[in-house]
Scaffold this motif. Structure first.
Motif, PDB file in Angstrom:
ATOM      1  N   ALA A  42      10.081  -3.816  -9.265  1.00 43.63           N
ATOM      2  CA  ALA A  42       9.246  -4.284  -8.127  1.00 43.63           C
ATOM      3  C   ALA A  42       7.998  -4.413  -8.482  1.00 43.63           C
ATOM      4  O   ALA A  42       6.898  -5.032  -7.856  1.00 43.63           O
ATOM      5  N   GLY A  59      14.382  -8.825  -3.329  1.00 47.20           N
ATOM      6  CA  GLY A  59      13.405  -9.202  -3.988  1.00 47.20           C
ATOM      7  C   GLY A  59      13.822  -9.900  -5.208  1.00 47.20           C
ATOM      8  O   GLY A  59      15.186  -9.655  -5.161  1.00 47.20           O
ATOM      9  N   ASN A 116       7.651  -6.304  -2.718  1.00 47.95           N
ATOM     10  CA  ASN A 116       8.937  -6.999  -2.383  1.00 47.95           C
ATOM     11  C   ASN A 116      10.163  -5.521  -2.283  1.00 47.95           C
ATOM     12  O   ASN A 116      10.339  -4.693  -2.759  1.00 47.95           O
TER      13      ASN A 116
END
Length: 290
Positions: A123, A114, A110
């Motif tokens: 992430a 995201g 991501n």
């Protein structure tokens, strides 16, 4: 890890890309025949994207049941989906948009758009958890349990994602050097930078010393500055690691990696598979060793 790396040299970048594509098809067909599932780690960059385009164009492309292939990335630039700087963007245009894939098996890293927003550490932890979840699907526990996956250890590093106590692993997962569970990648492709970086592990940068399986990278010496990368722990858990290099500007780094320099000073020297390590080069990239 495997023994000494093998070196295969092709006349130019075009032939190198075609040869790597053919080798990839063979490797995936063999993996699918053996276990019913295959794990392929993609790389970006010039030669990496050319390989994917050659895969899409290969006459034998459909010998692979692509719906049973899990696609992963060695690293990603922390930018939004669709950004031309993303390795995912290039991979979709070159290959993924041209084959039938299971979307649930396309494991992207991501960016700031995201679920974790502008938090590359979170992430990275999410990707570590995904690695552990997929790997644990192929794990047969005896008395052991799988620990929690993908927690952030400190700024820029991710803690062990899914350690296993007393468990036997099936073909889908393997324990990395620090005991964390990751998929047993059948093929893990990496480019190499002129200074010897692989994925987003740059010489003597924090990522070169990171624990766990996935690390956030800030202040990268190569733009964009924020990235997410597999660590040495995840890379070295792959069955086969392939380092792809095209161009004379890569020749010195290739020679130094094969000479076995310390991995923190030349990260490509630490990119080794458990069963096999290949340096797949064109003649200019091999000019310092031939």
């Amino acid at each position: 890890m495997s023994g000494a790396p093998e070196v295969l040299v092709h006349a130019d970048g075009s032939l190198l890309a075609k040869a790597v594509a053919a080798r990839t098809i063979t490797g995936l067909v063999d993996a699918l025949a053996a276990t019913g599932r295959a794990h392929l780690v993609l790389t970006g960059g010039g030669i990496g994207t050319k390989v994917l385009a050659e895969l899409a164009a290969a006459p034998a492309r459909d010998a692979v049941d692509w719906t049973r292939v899990d696609f992963w990335w060695g690293d990603e630039r922390f930018v939004p989906v669709g950004d031309p700087d993303r390795n995912e963007t290039g991979a979709r245009a070159a290959l993924l948009d041209h084959i039938s894939v299971d979307p649930a098996r396309v494991h992207t890293m991501n960016g700031p758009d995201g679920p974790d927003g502008d938090d590359p550490e979170a992430a990275a932890a999410r990707y570590a958890a995904e690695l552990a979840t997929v790997a644990s699907a192929g794990t047969v526990a005896s008395a052991g349990t799988v620990a929690s996956a993908g927690t952030v250890a400190s700024a820029g590093t991710v803690a062990s994602a899914g350690t296993v106590a007393s468990a036997g692993t099936a073909s889908a997962g393997t324990a990395s050097a620090d005991g964390a569970l990751v998929p047993a990648f059948d093929i893990l492709m990496l480019g190499i930078g002129p200074e010897g970086h692989v994925a987003s592990i740059f010489p003597e940068a924090p990522a070169a010393y990171a624990d766990g399986q996935v690390v956030s990278v800030r202040n990268s010496p190569k733009p964009p500055p924020t990235r997410i990368s597999l660590t040495f722990g995840a890379i070295q858990a792959a069955r086969e690691v392939w380092i792809l290099a095209s161009g004379a500007e890569k020749a010195e780094a290739v020679a130094r990696a094969l000479a076995g320099e310390p991995e923190d000073k030349l990260p490509a020297a630490g990119a080794r598979g458990t069963e096999r390590t290949l340096f797949l080069l064109d003649e200019p990239a091999a000019s310092a060793i031939i």
